[in-house]
Design a protein around this motif. Sequence first.
Motif, PDB file in Angstrom:
ATOM      1  N   TRP A 168     -76.321  -1.808   0.365  1.00 16.36           N
ATOM      2  CA  TRP A 168     -76.168  -3.151   0.145  1.00 16.36           C
ATOM      3  C   TRP A 168     -74.997  -3.228   0.636  1.00 16.36           C
ATOM      4  O   TRP A 168     -74.211  -4.126   1.448  1.00 16.36           O
ATOM      5  CB  TRP A 168     -76.413  -3.809  -1.709  1.00 16.36           C
ATOM      6  N   ASP A 169     -74.135  -1.950   0.184  1.00 11.36           N
ATOM      7  CA  ASP A 169     -72.531  -1.971   1.040  1.00 11.36           C
ATOM      8  C   ASP A 169     -72.615  -1.565   2.107  1.00 11.36           C
ATOM      9  O   ASP A 169     -71.734  -2.425   2.897  1.00 11.36           O
ATOM     10  CB  ASP A 169     -72.144  -0.477   0.087  1.00 11.36           C
ATOM     11  N   PHE A 228     -77.871  -0.165  -4.028  1.00 13.26           N
ATOM     12  CA  PHE A 228     -76.715  -0.677  -3.648  1.00 13.26           C
ATOM     13  C   PHE A 228     -76.056   0.465  -3.074  1.00 13.26           C
ATOM     14  O   PHE A 228     -75.076  -0.938  -1.463  1.00 13.26           O
ATOM     15  CB  PHE A 228     -75.474  -0.210  -4.900  1.00 13.26           C
TER      16      PHE A 228
END
Length: 116
Positions: free
Chosen positions: A48-49, A45
């Motif tokens: 992803w960010d 994540f």
Amino acid sequence: MGFLYLFLLLASIGCMVLLDHRFRLFFFADARRAAWVTGIGLAFFLLWDLGGIGLDIFYRGETPIMLGIVLAPHLPVEEVFFLGFLCYLTMVLYGLVSLVLNRAGQQRSHRQEAKR
């Protein structure tokens, strides 16, 4: 007031720890495996960010309840805690659903055996 969001995230994580401890759903069932799963989820994540930030999809909004500390452009420190909470919550919910389904299956088996 700038610590409020981080405080609420930490309090939420604390509540997940209590639930996990009580029912042994994730970390308290297998700490080593849970650490790996959480670490991999958090890394995924965060990447992803960072990808979304790099593509100008994500940006940091200004709010008085955040500390104002950023780890990278548009990546506030609270985001790491939020993503950790998200991973932990998901796995605790998975453990809770598994526990409920297992107990329901055991009760069904006991009822069928009692009928015989």
